[in-house]
Enzyme design. Structure first.
Site, short mmCIF file in Angstrom:
data_model
loop_
_atom_site.label_atom_id
_atom_site.label_comp_id
_atom_site.label_asym_id
_atom_site.label_seq_id
_atom_site.Cartn_x
_atom_site.Cartn_y
_atom_site.Cartn_z
N ASP A 196 21.62 2.04 40.20
CA ASP A 196 20.41 2.43 39.54
C ASP A 196 19.62 3.50 40.23
O ASP A 196 18.87 2.84 41.30
CB ASP A 196 19.58 1.39 38.68
CG ASP A 196 18.34 1.79 38.06
OD1 ASP A 196 18.24 2.94 37.69
OD2 ASP A 196 17.50 1.01 37.80
N HIS A 234 20.84 0.24 35.69
CA HIS A 234 19.35 0.06 35.22
C HIS A 234 19.16 -1.35 34.25
O HIS A 234 19.92 -1.57 33.23
CB HIS A 234 18.82 1.20 34.30
CG HIS A 234 17.56 1.53 34.19
ND1 HIS A 234 16.59 1.54 35.29
CD2 HIS A 234 16.79 1.62 33.10
CE1 HIS A 234 15.34 1.90 35.14
NE2 HIS A 234 15.64 1.87 33.78
N SER A 276 12.29 -1.57 33.56
CA SER A 276 11.86 -0.11 33.70
C SER A 276 10.36 0.08 33.91
O SER A 276 9.95 -0.70 34.61
CB SER A 276 12.66 0.76 32.55
OG SER A 276 12.85 2.01 32.72
#
Ligand SMILES: *[C@@H]1O[C@H](CO)[C@@H](O)[C@H](O)[C@H]1NC(C)=O
Ligand SMILES: *[C@@H]1O[C@H](CO)[C@@H](O)[C@H](O)[C@H]1NC(C)=O
Ligand SMILES: *[C@@H]1O[C@H](CO)[C@@H](O)[C@H](O)[C@H]1NC(C)=O
Ligand SMILES: *[C@@H]1O[C@H](CO)[C@@H](O)[C@H](O)[C@H]1NC(C)=O
Length: 500
Positions: free
Chosen positions: A443, A468, A176
């Site tokens: 994602d 993700h 991320s």
């Protein structure tokens, strides 16, 4: 990332600490949460928590103030005699979880390559508090550039402490926002970092991140067209209910609203927030679909695209708006929320709290500051076609920057700073080697990252069907074959970098 958003990001942060559901996603970039770890307590006893003395401002030679940054070490796999590498997990926009020190794919790699493992918590998040409070003035030291300089100072210091020569290879890992930091670390400090695993990292800063909800729609469609159609019809029905006085009371009950919607009917910010919260209910599930995360919280883990779409396509649940309400109840329950809090002023008030003791200090206020000053990433409803309605425009997010941090943080300010971020790091034209970019098709964040290999020295792995940061979580019997293959491919890249 509001309701929905909240969910994805903050499984860990928001929920354990009771932060409101509507903050689950919005204020967080895509926090990866903690890995699933049924033996959390017994595992983490090997992990040492320590504090590193760090400069407050790396870019001002006359500012000598320092603070203490939290980090974790696990040396149980390390073999100095076989020239083991050093692995560094980069902390992100939340608490650094010690469970990462014994769980997750990077630990499998650490065992395989006999690596020494560190995790450095990101400044201003978790327990790493550089300043006495979170006032807007003090947040000036919260930047990705300062965070990279923290990592560099940490590496320099550990090299000295352990007496490492330059042939000890440091490999950084991040998912991320820390995935972006991992790539940027290799870009800016190639003499300190030999390789980087960058998972689901957004490299393009963008004010209006309109592809986010476009991909949420595409991902829902992988379940069925009918599921998507019902979300659309449900949203239309919510709007109809909002247009008629008889609809107000029904909405209060159906969606378990904390405050009657009638009082907010002429307040566009409240209404946008309500719509966004409902959209985030779904986006939050999509972003983390089937990720093997969240120690022990089976309730949240169990909610997937499939389970949401089961409700949305179940004729017994009622009209499309009833289906949306059923999804809402499921999410509220999983996050232990007693009612749906959509009021804008209340949210702004919470985000304006400067103290470390406030719930938002877990990361909500800080991440919002980073979006308002560096990245944008505002998950607006600007795209076409529309399933979630056009009810949360990008200006709704910009308004929040102004209301929380001041009039200076306006549209022009954000545009300029987002552009500067792209100029500084190169956005999707980043020029690096020894970085593997990993993304999943489900994602929504893959839209801002590198998903195709342009040069062999910086390969991309695009995993069909995963969400993700899926590759970072502990392996599971349910993993798709392409996910298993991606993990192995990453190991081979690491192996190559270490031998170089
Ligand atoms: C609600 O009312 C407004 C103003 O009267 C109108 O423009 C809009 O189309 C209506 N929306 C729905 C879903 O009926
Ligand atoms: C989660 O799903 C599993 C398997 O379907 C089920 O056995 C379990 O009861 C569910 N747990 C919760 C908390 O919903
Ligand atoms: C909700 O509460 C239950 C029981 O107290 C707890 O086990 C669970 O972890 C909580 N869930 C979240 C997301 O906080
Ligand atoms: C900020 O949050 C703390 C902790 O919840 C609370 O005690 C304090 O009253 C809040 N401050 C303001 C100005 O709301």
């Amino acid at each position: 990332m509001k309701l929905i958003t909240l969910i994805f990001i903050q499984i860990l942060l928001l929920n354990i600490h009771g932060w409101k559901i509507f903050h689950r996603g919005r204020e967080n970039g895509g926090n990866i949460g903690a890995p699933y770890d049924p033996n959390y307590k017994s595992n983490t006893k090997f992990v040492q928590e320590e504090w590193f003395v760090q400069r407050l401002d790396h870019f001002n030679p006359t500012d000598l103030r320092v603070w203490k940054q939290r980090y974790f070490t696990n040396d149980q796999f390390y073999k100095r005699s076989s020239n083991g590498p050093v692995f560094l997990m980069i902390g992100g926009e939340g608490n650094a979880s010690p469970s990462w020190m014994t769980r997750g794919t990077w630990i499998d790699y650490a065992i395989r390559f006999k690596a020494l493992c560190f995790q450095l918590e990101h400044r201003y998040y978790g327990q790493s508090h550089p300043t006495e409070d979170l006032s807007t003035k003090n947040l000036q030291y919260l930047t990705s550039q300062q965070a990279l300089a923290d990592l560099a100072a940490f590496i320099m210091s550990k090299n000295e402490q352990y007496g490492f020569s330059s042939n000890v290879k440091w490999i950084v890992f991040g998912g991320s926002y820390p995935g972006s930091l991992a790539a940027w670390m290799r870009l800016k400090y190639p003499h300190l970092v030999h390789g980087a695993m960058s998972a689901s990292g957004p490299l393009l800063a963008q004010v209006d991140f309109q592809d986010y909800y476009r991909i949420v729609e595409e991902s829902l469609k992988t379940s069925s067209d009918q599921c998507l159609a019902m979300v659309k019809e449900g949203t239309v029905q919510v709007n109809i209910f909002l247009n008629h006085t008889v609809g107000y009371k029904a909405l209060d009950t159906m969606f378990n609203l904390c405050d009657p919607i009638e009082k907010s009917i002429n307040n566009p910010n409240d209404i946008s927030n309500f719509h966004l919260t409902l959209a985030e209910n779904i986006a939050g599930v999509v972003q983390y679909n089937n990720d093997n995360r969240i120690g022990g919280n089976q309730k949240v883990k169990n909610i997937t695209i499939a389970s949401i779409c089961d409700i949305m396509t179940d004729d017994d649940v009622g009209a499309p708006i009833d289906k949306l309400a059923a999804v809402n109840s499921l999410i509220l329950n999983a996050y232990n929320q007693t009612c749906l809090d959509y009021r804008y002023d209340k949210m702004i008030k919470e985000l304006s709290n400067n103290t470390w003791s406030a719930e938002v200090s877990e990361g909500g206020r800080q991440w919002m500051y980073q979006t308002c000053t560096e990245f944008g990433f505002f998950q607006s409803s600007s795209y076409q076609p529309q399933v979630f309605g056009k009810n949360f425009p990008v200006n709704f997010y910009i308004q929040q920057c102004v209301d929380v941090f001041g009039t200076k943080y306006n549209s022009k300010f954000i545009d300029n700073n987002v552009q500067h971020t792209n100029t500084f790091y190169g956005a999707l034209d980043i020029d690096v080697s020894n970085v593997v970019f990993v993304h999943g098709s489900i994602d929504p964040w893959h839209a801002l990252g590198i998903t195709k290999t342009r040069e062999q020295r910086a390969p991309a792995i695009y995993i069909e069907g995963t969400a993700h940061c899926a590759n970072m979580y502990p392996k599971s019997d349910k993993d798709l074959p392409q996910l298993k293959a991606a993990r192995e491919e990453i190991a081979e890249h690491i192996d190559t970098w270490i031998r170089l």
